[in-house]
Enzyme design. Structure first.
Site, PDB file in Angstrom:
ATOM      1  N   PHE A   1      37.333  42.617  32.332  1.00 39.83           N
ATOM      2  CA  PHE A   1      37.746  42.743  32.782  1.00 39.83           C
ATOM      3  C   PHE A   1      38.205  43.660  33.314  1.00 39.83           C
ATOM      4  O   PHE A   1      38.490  45.144  32.864  1.00 39.83           O
ATOM      5  CB  PHE A   1      39.665  43.142  31.125  1.00 39.83           C
ATOM      6  CG  PHE A   1      40.013  41.898  30.451  1.00 39.83           C
ATOM      7  CD1 PHE A   1      39.766  41.020  30.667  1.00 39.83           C
ATOM      8  CD2 PHE A   1      41.009  42.211  29.493  1.00 39.83           C
ATOM      9  CE1 PHE A   1      40.097  39.607  30.421  1.00 39.83           C
ATOM     10  CE2 PHE A   1      41.696  41.046  28.726  1.00 39.83           C
ATOM     11  CZ  PHE A   1      40.703  39.805  29.054  1.00 39.83           C
TER      12      PHE A   1
ATOM     13  N   VAL B   1      35.484  44.800  29.344  1.00 38.56           N
ATOM     14  CA  VAL B   1      36.150  46.258  29.953  1.00 38.56           C
ATOM     15  C   VAL B   1      35.750  46.963  30.786  1.00 38.56           C
ATOM     16  O   VAL B   1      35.077  47.822  30.302  1.00 38.56           O
ATOM     17  CB  VAL B   1      37.281  46.309  29.309  1.00 38.56           C
ATOM     18  CG1 VAL B   1      38.673  47.185  29.854  1.00 38.56           C
ATOM     19  CG2 VAL B   1      38.060  45.984  28.190  1.00 38.56           C
ATOM     20  N   CYS B   2      35.767  46.878  32.379  1.00 35.45           N
ATOM     21  CA  CYS B   2      35.409  47.901  32.789  1.00 35.45           C
ATOM     22  C   CYS B   2      34.949  49.211  32.002  1.00 35.45           C
ATOM     23  O   CYS B   2      36.811  49.676  32.186  1.00 35.45           O
ATOM     24  CB  CYS B   2      35.152  47.552  34.497  1.00 35.45           C
ATOM     25  SG  CYS B   2      34.366  48.387  35.478  1.00 35.45           S
ATOM     26  N   ILE B   3      34.093  50.656  32.268  1.00 36.89           N
ATOM     27  CA  ILE B   3      34.812  51.448  31.654  1.00 36.89           C
ATOM     28  C   ILE B   3      35.207  52.340  32.874  1.00 36.89           C
ATOM     29  O   ILE B   3      36.297  53.046  32.331  1.00 36.89           O
ATOM     30  CB  ILE B   3      33.495  51.694  31.152  1.00 36.89           C
ATOM     31  CG1 ILE B   3      33.638  53.212  30.642  1.00 36.89           C
ATOM     32  CG2 ILE B   3      32.600  52.131  32.258  1.00 36.89           C
ATOM     33  CD1 ILE B   3      33.079  53.497  29.840  1.00 36.89           C
TER      34      ILE B   3
ATOM     35  N   ALA C   1      38.579  51.027  33.229  1.00 33.84           N
ATOM     36  CA  ALA C   1      39.719  51.511  31.877  1.00 33.84           C
ATOM     37  C   ALA C   1      39.904  53.107  31.949  1.00 33.84           C
ATOM     38  O   ALA C   1      41.112  53.607  31.658  1.00 33.84           O
ATOM     39  CB  ALA C   1      38.525  50.832  31.112  1.00 33.84           C
TER      40      ALA C   1
END
Lengths: 120, 92, 130
Positions: C38, C76-78, C81
């Site tokens: 994501f 989830v891409c840090i 995010a």
């Protein structure tokens, strides 16, 4: 053989963080020594306009990141000739060196050459 | 090599379809989903000689009839198409 | 067939639902999903703090259940995010923020995970926009 990835960047540098987040995919791929190509298309070609003043809107300068792509081993840079031409941008004086302008036919061939494509 | 181009923006308010058609190869196909299925409503369609798929649920939701030159598909068929073509290019 | 699926839109976007239906159909067809990644506004599709009206689809919940039930790798891409305020326990503590809205089965990690998924998959399928 690692799979190759073509990123097609279609957003202007001023439309939010889309252009930057597209570029981040390219830089991450370069950092892992993966074969990555970057094609500027539609409003994405506005990223290549020289002398833009990011500070005027309190932004960071994307051009510097684009110019650093070769340091990350990303050397396959292309721009859609049609997109440049309809926006009155001359391929001669772009902010980034060695960006190859491509015809629609060239772009078709380019997409065929890469294993995967992400258009942002 | 063949590419399945996936579009979800309305062609009446967005230029993605135009750009896509400019670079569409002979063996490539279009998959219209979401508001992109409104492309099937265009009066003089430039799509008729292309290979066009449209997501059935989005046609139904919008009360659009699938023209003869296009193929309505469900999700299992979407998965099959993504395998049948060498790559999938979604115009995000 | 091995799929890598990348999502770039929030839970309220039709494309988030489309991605989930595609992922379900891929598994039902006997295929493998090597990773869900994501990115951009897709990080909102993993948020655990979304409250949906009762008569509407709760896509973020559906995603979470789908990933858990099928024991998928949901990343989830840090960077994306953090920028959008989607934080797990560690990041909320690190940046001293009052709320946590990312929990298991989701993991925060970097863009290298997207590239890694592309390398190990036969197909990359991206969903985003409307």
């Amino acid at each position: 053989m690692p799979k190759s990835l073509l990123i097609i960047s279609r957003q202007s540098p001023w439309s939010g963080i889309n252009a930057k987040e597209a570029l981040d995919i390219v830089l991450a791929g370069g950092a892992f020594d993966l074969p990555i190509g970057l094609l500027f298309m539609d409003d994405g070609v506005f990223q290549l306009v020289p002398e833009q003043k990011a500070a005027a809107v309190q932004q960071k300068n994307l051009t510097a990141n684009l110019q650093a792509l070769s340091l990350f081993g990303v050397e396959d840079l292309f721009a859609c000739g049609h997109s440049l031409s309809v926006r009155g941008i001359s391929p001669a004086g772009l902010a980034v060196d060695d960006v190859e302008p491509l015809s629609a036919e060239d772009i078709r061939t380019l997409i065929d050459r890469y294993d995967q494509v992400i258009t942002l | 090599m063949s590419t399945l181009h996936v579009l979800s923006h309305s062609p009446f308010s967005d230029t993605r379809l135009d750009s896509c058609l400019r670079i569409l190869g002979r063996g490539d196909a279009l998959l219209l989903c979401g508001d992109a299925v409104y492309a099937l409503q265009q009066q003089s369609s430039t799509l008729e000689d292309k290979t066009v798929f449209a997501l059935e649920e989005d046609l139904q939701a919008r009360n659009i009839e699938c023209p003869q030159w296009a193929v309505a598909i469900d999700y299992p068929a979407f998965v099959d198409l993504s395998i049948q073509y060498d790559k999938v290019n979604s115009w995000l | 067939m091995k799929f890598a699926i990348a999502l770039y839109s929030a839970a309220h976007a039709p494309s988030s639902r489309r991605a989930l239906r595609f992922a379900e159909a891929a598994l039902a067809g006997g295929h493998e999903i090597v990773r869900l990644f994501f990115y951009q506004d897709g990080v909102h599709s993993a948020s655990s703090n979304i409250v949906t009206p009762q008569d509407e689809q709760d896509l973020a919940q559906q995603w979470s259940t789908f990933v858990s039930n099928n024991q998928l790798d949901g990343v989830v891409c840090i960077a994306a995010a953090l920028r959008r305020g989607v934080l797990n326990n560690d990041e909320a503590a690190r940046y001293q923020r009052p709320a946590v809205n990312l929990q298991a089965p989701w993991e925060l990690s970097g863009l290298g995970q997207l590239h890694d998924a592309i390398q190990s998959a036969d197909r990359l399928i991206c969903f985003g926009g409307p």
